[in-house]
Design an enzyme around this catalytic site. Structure first.
Site, PDB file in Angstrom:
ATOM      1  CG  ASN A  13     -27.797  93.172  38.711  1.00 29.59           C
ATOM      2  OD1 ASN A  13     -27.346  93.764  39.689  1.00 29.59           O
ATOM      3  ND2 ASN A  13     -29.055  92.726  38.657  1.00 29.59           N
ATOM      4  CD1 TRP A  14     -21.112  92.348  39.141  1.00 34.33           C
ATOM      5  CD2 TRP A  14     -19.788  92.973  40.838  1.00 34.33           C
ATOM      6  NE1 TRP A  14     -19.845  92.501  38.648  1.00 34.33           N
ATOM      7  CE2 TRP A  14     -19.008  92.888  39.667  1.00 34.33           C
ATOM      8  CE3 TRP A  14     -19.170  93.360  42.034  1.00 34.33           C
ATOM      9  CZ2 TRP A  14     -17.636  93.167  39.653  1.00 34.33           C
ATOM     10  CZ3 TRP A  14     -17.803  93.646  42.019  1.00 34.33           C
ATOM     11  CH2 TRP A  14     -17.054  93.539  40.844  1.00 34.33           C
ATOM     12  CE  LYS A  15     -29.277  89.407  39.968  1.00 31.60           C
ATOM     13  NZ  LYS A  15     -30.317  88.412  39.742  1.00 31.60           N
ATOM     14  CD  GLU A 102     -32.829  89.810  41.964  1.00 32.90           C
ATOM     15  OE1 GLU A 102     -31.936  90.596  42.293  1.00 32.90           O
ATOM     16  OE2 GLU A 102     -32.630  88.807  41.244  1.00 32.90           O
ATOM     17  CD  GLU A 172     -32.770  91.568  34.039  1.00 34.90           C
ATOM     18  OE1 GLU A 172     -31.644  91.155  33.789  1.00 34.90           O
ATOM     19  OE2 GLU A 172     -33.149  91.876  35.185  1.00 34.90           O
ATOM     20  N   GLY A 178     -32.081  84.149  37.464  1.00 35.53           N
ATOM     21  CA  GLY A 178     -31.474  83.319  38.505  1.00 35.53           C
ATOM     22  C   GLY A 178     -32.023  81.906  38.573  1.00 35.53           C
ATOM     23  CB  SER A 218     -30.698  82.101  33.102  1.00 33.23           C
ATOM     24  OG  SER A 218     -31.304  81.989  34.382  1.00 33.23           O
TER      25      SER A 218
END
Ligand code: PGA
Length: 258
Positions: A13-15, A102, A172, A178, A218
């Site tokens: 997941n590159w965000k 997010e 998650e 993160g 993480s």
């Protein structure tokens, strides 16, 4: 034993990272490093909308599949800034992340909109990676199971047994995303097993056993092996570590051994 009934999936997941040239370079680096996983597990790069076409072109002929990071639930219309499922499938996108924490935290995503997006994705032939997870204070208040059960029920409302086979669930815990605070192998396994039990209540054990449940938060090259060896963890949704080809490929290898 039931692990054999489902596909392990490692998804990056590159965000909001990488321009097109940077995306091309990262995918070119990832491709040879994960080629051995071909036919064993699924490898996906979920990239920003602007990188999707580049990613589909760069990964053509390889075992890396491409996912988007969100999708709107309407087919078209006056929804400024949104992208429809048909727009994604037309490019060659196969997966889409839905309901990432997010998006829930910063962009007003609710279980209702997650459910609508999930159904729209499935109707268009996209495979949704539906994210669920508790906040830190919810865990501290000992209501993790209530939170997760509610999310699973609402996010999958009206999703049929046939369709749910194409859904991936990503567990998650929000406190682990993160932050460098990874859930322990036992904590992650406990909730993933709980998610499978909820799926079994809704769809029966056979179907629940066939659904891929990822852990995310993480996960990295150092801690992945223990997590991926757990009986109910069928892969990972990887943020930070998916931006480094070498680290991402170590996680892919651990999943192959998983
Ligand atoms: P992280 O992100 O691996 O950087 O914690 C995971 C995710 O948000 O999917």
């Amino acid at each position: 034993m039931n692990k054999a009934k489902r596909k392990a999936i490692i998804a990056g997941n590159w965000k909001m990272n990488k321009t097109r040239p940077e995306a091309k370079a990262l995918l070119e680096a990832i491709k040879p490093l994960v080629a051995d996983a071909n036919g064993k597990i699924e490898v996906i790069a979920c990239v920003p909308f602007t990188n999707l076409e580049t990613a589909v072109n760069v990964t053509a002929g390889s075992n890396v599949k491409v996912g988007a990071e969100n999708v709107h639930f309407e087919k078209s219309g006056a929804f400024t800034g949104e992208i429809s499922a048909d727009m994604l499938t037309e490019i060659g996108v196969e997966y889409v992340v839905i309901g990432h924490s997010e998006r829930r935290q910063y962009f007003g995503e609710t279980d209702e909109t997650v459910n609508k997006r999930t159904k729209a994705a499935l109707a268009a032939g996209l495979k949704p990676i539906v994210c669920v997870g508790e906040l830190l204070w919810e865990r501290e208040c000992n209501i993790t199971e209530e939170v997760i059960a509610r999310q699973i029920k609402l996010d999958l409302f009206d999703v049929t047994a046939e369709q749910v086979k194409n859904v991936v669930i990503a567990y998650e815990p929000v406190w682990a995303i993160g932050t460098g605070k990874v859930a322990t192998d036992e904590q992650a396994q406990e909730v993933c097993a709980f998610i499978r039990a909820q799926l079994a209540k809704l769809y029966g054990q056979d179907i629940a056993d066939a659904v891929t449940i990822q852990y995310g938060g993480s996960m990295n090259a150092k801690n992945c092996a223990g997590l991926l060896a757990q009986p109910d963890i069928d892969g990972g949704l990887i943020g930070g570590a998916s931006l480094k080809a070498e680290d991402f490929s170590i996680i892919v290898k651990a999943a192959v051994e998983g």
